[in-house]
Design a protein around this motif. Structure first.
Motif, mmCIF file in Angstrom:
data_model
loop_
_atom_site.group_PDB
_atom_site.id
_atom_site.type_symbol
_atom_site.label_atom_id
_atom_site.label_comp_id
_atom_site.label_asym_id
_atom_site.label_seq_id
_atom_site.Cartn_x
_atom_site.Cartn_y
_atom_site.Cartn_z
ATOM 1 N N HIS A 1 19.290 -23.305 87.852
ATOM 2 C CA HIS A 1 18.149 -22.405 87.721
ATOM 3 C C HIS A 1 16.872 -23.173 88.019
ATOM 4 N N ARG A 2 15.911 -22.465 88.548
ATOM 5 C CA ARG A 2 14.633 -23.074 88.918
ATOM 6 C C ARG A 2 13.526 -22.412 88.104
ATOM 7 N N ILE A 3 12.696 -23.239 87.480
ATOM 8 C CA ILE A 3 11.536 -22.757 86.731
ATOM 9 C C ILE A 3 10.301 -23.266 87.450
ATOM 10 N N GLU A 4 9.356 -22.366 87.725
ATOM 11 C CA GLU A 4 8.115 -22.754 88.380
ATOM 12 C C GLU A 4 6.943 -22.359 87.504
ATOM 13 N N VAL A 5 6.020 -23.282 87.316
ATOM 14 C CA VAL A 5 4.805 -23.030 86.550
ATOM 15 C C VAL A 5 3.621 -23.349 87.449
ATOM 16 N N ASP A 6 2.787 -22.357 87.702
ATOM 17 C CA ASP A 6 1.573 -22.555 88.487
ATOM 18 C C ASP A 6 0.449 -22.833 87.496
ATOM 19 N N PHE A 7 0.227 -24.121 87.162
ATOM 20 C CA PHE A 7 -0.769 -24.418 86.147
ATOM 21 C C PHE A 7 -2.189 -24.211 86.658
ATOM 22 N N LEU A 8 -2.370 -24.088 87.959
ATOM 23 C CA LEU A 8 -3.688 -23.770 88.496
ATOM 24 C C LEU A 8 -4.088 -22.344 88.115
ATOM 25 N N SER A 9 -3.102 -21.478 87.860
ATOM 26 C CA SER A 9 -3.410 -20.104 87.471
ATOM 27 C C SER A 9 -4.068 -20.032 86.095
ATOM 28 N N PHE A 10 -3.968 -21.101 85.297
ATOM 29 C CA PHE A 10 -4.616 -21.131 83.993
ATOM 30 C C PHE A 10 -6.078 -21.550 84.100
ATOM 31 N N VAL A 11 -6.503 -21.932 85.294
ATOM 32 C CA VAL A 11 -7.884 -22.368 85.530
ATOM 33 C C VAL A 11 -8.643 -21.187 86.131
ATOM 34 N N PRO A 12 -9.775 -20.793 85.521
ATOM 35 C CA PRO A 12 -10.544 -19.681 86.085
ATOM 36 C C PRO A 12 -10.922 -19.950 87.544
ATOM 37 N N GLU A 13 -10.930 -18.910 88.340
ATOM 38 C CA GLU A 13 -11.211 -19.007 89.776
ATOM 39 C C GLU A 13 -12.527 -19.752 90.047
ATOM 40 N N ALA A 14 -13.532 -19.511 89.222
ATOM 41 C CA ALA A 14 -14.843 -20.140 89.420
ATOM 42 C C ALA A 14 -14.797 -21.652 89.206
ATOM 43 N N ASN A 15 -13.811 -22.145 88.453
ATOM 44 C CA ASN A 15 -13.723 -23.580 88.167
ATOM 45 C C ASN A 15 -12.817 -24.330 89.143
ATOM 46 N N ARG A 16 -12.276 -23.652 90.130
ATOM 47 C CA ARG A 16 -11.366 -24.296 91.078
ATOM 48 C C ARG A 16 -12.093 -24.955 92.240
ATOM 49 N N SER A 17 -13.371 -24.725 92.354
ATOM 50 C CA SER A 17 -14.135 -25.370 93.422
ATOM 51 C C SER A 17 -15.522 -25.698 92.893
ATOM 52 N N GLY A 18 -16.162 -26.644 93.561
ATOM 53 C CA GLY A 18 -17.484 -27.063 93.129
ATOM 54 C C GLY A 18 -17.931 -28.285 93.893
ATOM 55 N N THR A 19 -18.935 -28.960 93.342
ATOM 56 C CA THR A 19 -19.496 -30.145 93.972
ATOM 57 C C THR A 19 -19.469 -31.295 92.988
ATOM 58 N N LEU A 20 -18.999 -32.440 93.464
ATOM 59 C CA LEU A 20 -19.073 -33.679 92.690
ATOM 60 C C LEU A 20 -20.208 -34.501 93.284
ATOM 61 N N ASP A 21 -21.094 -34.986 92.414
ATOM 62 C CA ASP A 21 -22.162 -35.858 92.875
ATOM 63 C C ASP A 21 -22.335 -36.995 91.884
ATOM 64 N N LEU A 22 -23.374 -37.764 92.057
ATOM 65 C CA LEU A 22 -23.575 -38.938 91.212
ATOM 66 C C LEU A 22 -23.686 -38.593 89.733
ATOM 67 N N THR A 23 -24.175 -37.388 89.411
ATOM 68 C CA THR A 23 -24.316 -37.020 88.001
ATOM 69 C C THR A 23 -23.029 -36.453 87.419
ATOM 70 N N THR A 24 -22.174 -35.853 88.243
ATOM 71 C CA THR A 24 -20.879 -35.331 87.790
ATOM 72 C C THR A 24 -19.799 -35.984 88.637
ATOM 73 N N ALA A 25 -19.466 -37.222 88.340
ATOM 74 C CA ALA A 25 -18.578 -37.996 89.196
ATOM 75 C C ALA A 25 -17.099 -37.689 88.980
ATOM 76 N N GLN A 26 -16.784 -36.771 88.068
ATOM 77 C CA GLN A 26 -15.385 -36.388 87.888
ATOM 78 C C GLN A 26 -15.287 -34.968 87.358
ATOM 79 N N VAL A 27 -14.140 -34.349 87.616
ATOM 80 C CA VAL A 27 -13.847 -33.023 87.079
ATOM 81 C C VAL A 27 -12.396 -33.026 86.628
ATOM 82 N N GLN A 28 -12.144 -32.409 85.465
ATOM 83 C CA GLN A 28 -10.797 -32.315 84.915
ATOM 84 C C GLN A 28 -10.324 -30.872 85.002
ATOM 85 N N VAL A 29 -9.056 -30.704 85.327
ATOM 86 C CA VAL A 29 -8.454 -29.370 85.425
ATOM 87 C C VAL A 29 -7.198 -29.351 84.585
#
Length: 184
Positions: free
Chosen positions: A23-51
């Motif tokens: 049996h195969r189990i698949e979990v799309d953990f990106l689906s738990f992340v709101p659509e607005a938080n899936r993209s953005g900009t990293l710059d010197l003030t926000t040098a990392q993002v956690q998902v």
């Protein structure tokens, strides 16, 4: 005709219970992340993002995990260097046990399951494609086999400015449920 349907149903049920059925189990953990938080900009003030945003990551319960044969973790991010300096972007997958409250502090049993990096010149685009095979002997495999684990991803920037879009984040597991039957 009725007897034929009953016999066919019985044969299909027996085939589903076969010792060779996987049996195969698949979990799309990106689906738990709101659509607005899936993209953005990293710059010197926000040098990392956690998902996801929660440092504890996403809890993934795996019923019947003792029957785990193998698995795969896939995470993808599209990145574009919108700054004027070269940039290095790292994508890492972190995993930990169910009780870990911070996947990114290297305590409580969490670990860096895998990391990929990409260097981009100004104006360049690229894809960070992380693929992790879960197999016996791998510490991440042992976390999954425990029955419940936490997972998260982090993008890190060394440079000026990068736009990112997370396009994939999934865990696929193969279990042989027949292995759950105790041997005398």
């Amino acid at each position: 005709m009725k007897r034929f349907l009953m016999l066919t149903t019985l044969l299909l049920a027996l085939a589903a219970c076969s010792g060779h059925t996987v049996h195969r189990i698949e979990v799309d953990f990106l689906s738990f992340v709101p659509e607005a938080n899936r993209s953005g900009t990293l710059d010197l003030t926000t040098a990392q993002v956690q998902v996801p945003d929660d440092p504890a990551g996403q809890l993934v319960p795996v019923p019947g995990a003792e029957a785990l044969l193998e698995g795969k973790v896939r995470v993808k991010a599209e990145v574009a260097n919108t700054g004027t300096l070269p940039a290095q972007v790292d994508l890492e997958v972190r995993m930990g046990p169910e009780g870990d409250t911070n996947l990114y502090d290297d305590t409580g049993g969490d670990l860096e399951a895998k990391r990929v990096s990409l260097t981009l010149d100004p104006g360049a685009t690229g894809t960070l494609d992380l693929s992790l095979d879960l197999a016996p002997g791998n510490p991440a495999f042992d976390l999954v086999k425990a029955g419940s684990f936490r997972i998260g991803a982090r993008l890190n920037l060394s440079g000026e400015k990068v736009d990112y879009t997370l396009t994939q984040g999934e865990v696929a597991l193969r279990l042989k449920l027949f292995n759950l039957i105790p041997n005398p």
